[in-house]
Design a protein around this motif. Structure first.
Motif, PDB file in Angstrom:
ATOM      1  N   THR A 111       0.794  -0.978  -0.094  1.00 16.89           N
ATOM      2  CA  THR A 111      -0.109  -0.068   0.059  1.00 16.89           C
ATOM      3  C   THR A 111       1.013   1.271   0.018  1.00 16.89           C
ATOM      4  O   THR A 111       0.504   2.009  -0.504  1.00 16.89           O
ATOM      5  N   THR A 112       1.906   1.251   0.813  1.00 14.00           N
ATOM      6  CA  THR A 112       2.749   2.312   0.948  1.00 14.00           C
ATOM      7  C   THR A 112       3.284   2.625  -0.540  1.00 14.00           C
ATOM      8  O   THR A 112       3.631   3.718  -1.026  1.00 14.00           O
ATOM      9  N   ALA A 113       3.902   1.648  -1.102  1.00 13.55           N
ATOM     10  CA  ALA A 113       4.415   1.784  -2.442  1.00 13.55           C
ATOM     11  C   ALA A 113       3.616   2.049  -3.469  1.00 13.55           C
ATOM     12  O   ALA A 113       3.830   3.036  -4.339  1.00 13.55           O
ATOM     13  N   LEU A 114       2.428   1.819  -3.520  1.00 14.79           N
ATOM     14  CA  LEU A 114       1.088   2.206  -4.271  1.00 14.79           C
ATOM     15  C   LEU A 114       0.934   3.934  -4.178  1.00 14.79           C
ATOM     16  O   LEU A 114       0.971   4.529  -5.179  1.00 14.79           O
ATOM     17  N   VAL A 118       1.345   6.731  -6.913  1.00 15.83           N
ATOM     18  CA  VAL A 118       0.505   7.767  -7.095  1.00 15.83           C
ATOM     19  C   VAL A 118       0.895   9.274  -6.867  1.00 15.83           C
ATOM     20  O   VAL A 118       0.687  10.246  -7.801  1.00 15.83           O
ATOM     21  N   GLY A 119       1.540   9.551  -5.839  1.00 18.48           N
ATOM     22  CA  GLY A 119       2.115  10.739  -5.510  1.00 18.48           C
ATOM     23  C   GLY A 119       3.109  11.263  -6.502  1.00 18.48           C
ATOM     24  O   GLY A 119       3.244  12.623  -6.943  1.00 18.48           O
ATOM     25  N   GLN A 120       3.641  10.432  -7.232  1.00 19.12           N
ATOM     26  CA  GLN A 120       4.729  10.728  -8.298  1.00 19.12           C
ATOM     27  C   GLN A 120       4.008  11.093  -9.511  1.00 19.12           C
ATOM     28  O   GLN A 120       4.621  11.934 -10.116  1.00 19.12           O
ATOM     29  N   THR A 121       2.836  10.743  -9.659  1.00 19.37           N
ATOM     30  CA  THR A 121       2.117  11.107 -10.863  1.00 19.37           C
ATOM     31  C   THR A 121       1.641  12.549 -10.877  1.00 19.37           C
ATOM     32  O   THR A 121       1.335  13.000 -11.925  1.00 19.37           O
TER      33      THR A 121
END
Length: 232
Positions: A111-114, A118-121
């Motif tokens: 979940t942390t990786a996802l 998402v934040g990087q987008t």
């Protein structure tokens, strides 16, 4: 060291025998757009929960490691942060540590990786992508994160690209600059401060000057002769 050879075998099996639910999830996706509004192939993020098809409490060490390698392969293919490193640490440890991670920590780490992905987008993104990403992060569930990365991101990005102004060529940019004619110092109406006279004009002036010097010398010689005859 005793797991060195079996680990290689398990890695090969993880590549050759993919889990059926994970394969079923990968559908033909319509092309999307990147942050520069260029058409690209969509990246598909798998639901890792569907890879866990064994009973983690009853699984033996070989089964646990095979599952971990499958998850690691998926995380690397999707360029997920955090998760690959944690998995490799557990694969280098004991079977009990690996079992505990798969049972308790896998979902939180994933979940942390996802969420990071998402934040990087949002970097260099338009208003629609930023709004959709923030809404997804506020929800925070795995289903919402996967839905955004697989679909919502491309829908929002298409809206931003459609709203972006189309660049038009500037009239001043396309007009060829015209070089201003330089005024010659000797031309009528020309302004002073020009370059010195050179070329044919300089040769003419030098010829006239040389002729005048020659005439002067001849006159001087003739005058001396006349003077000498008069004295004698």
């Amino acid at each position: 060291m005793r797991w060195k050879i079996p680990a290689g075998v398990l890695m090969a099996l993880a590549f050759l025998i993919p889990a059926a639910p994970a394969v079923a999830q990968v559908h033909a996706q319509a092309p999307g757009q990147n942050e520069s509004c260029q058409t690209i192939e969509r990246k598909v993020y798998k639901d890792i929960r569907e890879l866990v098809t064994i009973d983690l409490d009853a699984a033996n060490e070989a089964e646990l490691r095979l599952l971990a390698y499958r998850i690691l392969d998926t995380a690397n293919a999707e360029s997920l942060p955090v998760l690959p490193g944690r998995l490799e640490e557990r694969l280098n440890g004991t079977a009990d540590a690996l079992r505990a991670f798969l049972k308790k920590d896998l979902q939180n780490t994933w979940t942390t990786a996802l969420r990071i992905t998402v934040g990087q987008t949002m970097t260099r993104a338009g208003a629609n992508v930023k709004a959709a990403a923030q809404k997804t992060l506020d929800d925070g569930t795995i289903d919402a994160l996967l839905e955004y990365l697989n679909n919502g991101l491309y829908v929002a990005r298409a809206l931003d690209c459609a709203a972006a102004p189309t660049p038009t060529p500037s009239a001043t940019a396309t007009a060829a600059p015209t070089a201003a004619p330089s005024a010659s110092p000797g031309a009528p109406g020309g302004e002073g401060g020009g370059l010195p006279v050179t070329g044919a004009a300089t040769a003419t002036v030098a010829s006239i000057g040389g002729a005048l010097l020659l005439l002067g010398a001849v006159g001087y010689v003739i005058g001396r002769r006349r003077r000498s005859r008069f004295v004698a």
